[in-house]
Design a protein around this motif. Structure first.
Motif, PDB file in Angstrom:
ATOM      1  N   ASN A 179      39.361 -73.473 100.203  1.00 30.76           N
ATOM      2  CA  ASN A 179      40.177 -74.214  99.229  1.00 30.76           C
ATOM      3  C   ASN A 179      41.079 -73.307  98.388  1.00 30.76           C
ATOM      4  O   ASN A 179      42.125 -73.734  97.908  1.00 30.76           O
ATOM      5  N   GLN A 180      40.619 -72.056  98.179  1.00 31.46           N
ATOM      6  CA  GLN A 180      41.388 -71.158  97.305  1.00 31.46           C
ATOM      7  C   GLN A 180      41.715 -69.839  98.018  1.00 31.46           C
ATOM      8  O   GLN A 180      41.644 -68.767  97.442  1.00 31.46           O
ATOM      9  N   LYS A 181      42.043 -69.959  99.285  1.00 33.37           N
ATOM     10  CA  LYS A 181      42.288 -68.773 100.098  1.00 33.37           C
ATOM     11  C   LYS A 181      43.435 -67.930  99.550  1.00 33.37           C
ATOM     12  O   LYS A 181      43.368 -66.684  99.538  1.00 33.37           O
ATOM     13  N   ASP A 182      44.481 -68.573  99.079  1.00 39.19           N
ATOM     14  CA  ASP A 182      45.653 -67.842  98.586  1.00 39.19           C
ATOM     15  C   ASP A 182      45.426 -67.226  97.208  1.00 39.19           C
ATOM     16  O   ASP A 182      46.124 -66.281  96.826  1.00 39.19           O
ATOM     17  N   LYS A 183      44.490 -67.786  96.463  1.00 39.20           N
ATOM     18  CA  LYS A 183      44.249 -67.312  95.099  1.00 39.20           C
ATOM     19  C   LYS A 183      43.198 -66.208  95.017  1.00 39.20           C
ATOM     20  O   LYS A 183      43.137 -65.479  94.026  1.00 39.20           O
ATOM     21  N   ILE A 184      42.365 -66.110  96.030  1.00 38.89           N
ATOM     22  CA  ILE A 184      41.267 -65.130  96.006  1.00 38.89           C
ATOM     23  C   ILE A 184      41.717 -63.855  96.700  1.00 38.89           C
ATOM     24  O   ILE A 184      42.194 -63.896  97.843  1.00 38.89           O
ATOM     25  N   PRO A 185      41.593 -62.710  96.039  1.00 38.19           N
ATOM     26  CA  PRO A 185      41.970 -61.436  96.669  1.00 38.19           C
ATOM     27  C   PRO A 185      41.166 -61.183  97.951  1.00 38.19           C
ATOM     28  O   PRO A 185      40.048 -61.682  98.116  1.00 38.19           O
ATOM     29  N   GLU A 186      41.731 -60.393  98.835  1.00 40.18           N
ATOM     30  CA  GLU A 186      41.079 -60.123 100.129  1.00 40.18           C
ATOM     31  C   GLU A 186      39.735 -59.438  99.964  1.00 40.18           C
ATOM     32  O   GLU A 186      38.776 -59.716 100.686  1.00 40.18           O
ATOM     33  N   GLU A 187      39.666 -58.508  99.009  1.00 40.97           N
ATOM     34  CA  GLU A 187      38.397 -57.809  98.765  1.00 40.97           C
ATOM     35  C   GLU A 187      37.317 -58.791  98.311  1.00 40.97           C
ATOM     36  O   GLU A 187      36.156 -58.685  98.712  1.00 40.97           O
TER      37      GLU A 187
END
Length: 421
Positions: A231-239
């Motif tokens: 749901n928040q893939k774009d908002k959560i940093p990759e790390e």
């Protein structure tokens, strides 16, 4: 009438019944043929001993209670067993000699054939019916005895009516008493079986509830993490995403370990028997557990000697050792030392796993190894159940000593097949 001999007859009838009950209670899984053999032997011995301690009422007339165990064998064990008992009885009676051999064979053959007509009725009867049928058979048998001696073989033993009543009464009351004892023992056995079934169902229901509860937690966490990342893939940093995925994998691994424990508990058997160098396997297990110990600030002290070769399953041994070492590490919340030692003594290889953690009191120690009991928060207790089961299957022993605030000392012993130096 010789009362001592009469009481001995009752002893020879009751003792095999109790012995049979004890054997079948201790070994309920005996093969059917072995059970049949045991009943045949005990029934034959009962009849033979009754004949050996018969009572001579008058010249040429000997009285004993051999008909009681023979009739009960036919009713409870069936005519196949009864046939072998009849053959043994006839052979032994022939070896004794005397004029009564022919009469005995005729009467017992008639009893054998007549009882066959009542076996089905007996098996389907209630307790009252089962208490009535054996004495009824005895009455018919005693009437046949009187008829044979008096009218066919024309022997007149000059018994009074009161003496005949005494003989009939002893047989009828004796049969009633012995039948009641057998029915009582059978009822006790049935109650024991029902208790075992009830206990098994209780364990299954508790196990199912425990599985549902324990597996649900990591699955719920994993599901929440996946939903969050999706749901928040774009908002959560990759790390951060990588961290969440690692947590999800850990939770799935935890669920997998729980399922493995449950499977081992339900079927605790070794898959592959092979020689095991105990010292080497302990060292391998220590290397596996060392990273966890370092994370917890715990020092692993190792004193591993060449102890010997044992026989078992390497994977299951690793599971036991890992469970015990992990328990020791988790018991030392503020750090400490985990001591692992191996040594050989006489014909045994021994492993000691000792921690200086929270320890357990006497009550907790007694409950150790019981399903659903654990001294850890959120623990199921299945780890120690698995340990006890696997150690037993590998013909080993486990000794645990513990004191609160002092730690726990666990010693495993396994029989040595080859001693190494």
């Amino acid at each position: 009438m010789d009362i001592d001999a009469l009481l001995l007859n009752f002893l020879f009838i009751l003792l095999p019944i109790f012995l049979t009950y004890m054997v079948f209670s201790l070994k309920p899984d005996l093969h059917r043929h072995l059970k049949t053999t045991i009943i045949t032997i005990f029934s034959s011995l009962s009849i033979i001993m009754c004949m050996n301690y018969s009572i001579q009422l008058v010249e040429g007339f000997y009285y004993d209670l051999r008909v009681l165990p023979f009739t009960l064998t036919l009713l409870y064990a069936g005519h196949r067993v009864g046939f072998f008992v009849l053959i043994i009885t006839a052979v032994y009676r022939f070896s004794i000699g005397g004029d009564g051999f022919v009469v005995t064979v005729i009467l017992f053959l008639a009893l054998f054939a007549g009882t066959a007509l009542l076996v089905k009725k007996f098996e389907q009867s209630s307790l009252k019916g089962r208490l009535f049928i054996p004495p009824f058979i005895i009455v018919l048998f005693q009437l046949a005895v009187v008829f044979n001696y008096k009218y066919i073989f024309q022997h007149d033993f000059h018994f009074t009516f009161g003496e005949w009543v005494t003989i009939f009464s002893i047989n009828i009351l004796g049969m009633l008493f012995v039948t009641y004892i057998i029915e009582l023992l059978m009822k006790i056995t049935k109650i024991q079986e029902e208790l075992v079934k009830t206990e098994k169902l209780k364990v299954v229901s508790e196990l199912a509830a425990s599985v549902s509860h324990e597996i649900k937690n990591p699955l719920t966490v994993t599901r929440s993490i996946i939903q969050l990342v999706m749901n928040q893939k774009d908002k959560i940093p990759e790390e951060k995403q990588q961290y969440y995925f690692e947590v999800a994998i850990e939770e799935l691994e935890r669920a997998n370990r729980m399922l493995t424990d449950y499977m081992t508990l339900s079927k605790p058997q070794v898959d592959r028997i092979e020689p095991i160098d105990l010292s080497q396997e302990v060292i391998k297990t220590i290397h596996l557990i060392t990273p966890l110990a370092k994370m917890k600030g715990i020092y692993v002290k190792m004193s591993v000697e060449k102890s010997g070769i044992i026989q078992g399953d390497k994977a299951k041994l690793h599971q036991c050792l890992l469970n015990l070492m992990k328990n020791g590490i988790e018991a030392m919340e503020e750090g400490g030392t985990l001591q692992v030692e191996t040594w050989s003594k006489q014909s045994d290889c021994n492993i000691k796993i000792k921690d200086n953690g929270t320890g357990m009191n006497e009550a907790e120690l007694k409950r150790l190894g019981t399903p659903y009991y654990s001294t850890k928060d959120g623990g199921t207790g299945l780890g120690m159940v698995v340990v006890y089961s696997l150690v037993k299957i590998m013909e080993g022993s486990i000794d645990i000593q513990s004191r609160p605030s002092e730690g726990t000392n666990v010693v495993l012993s396994f029989p040595t097949i080859i001693r190494t130096r």
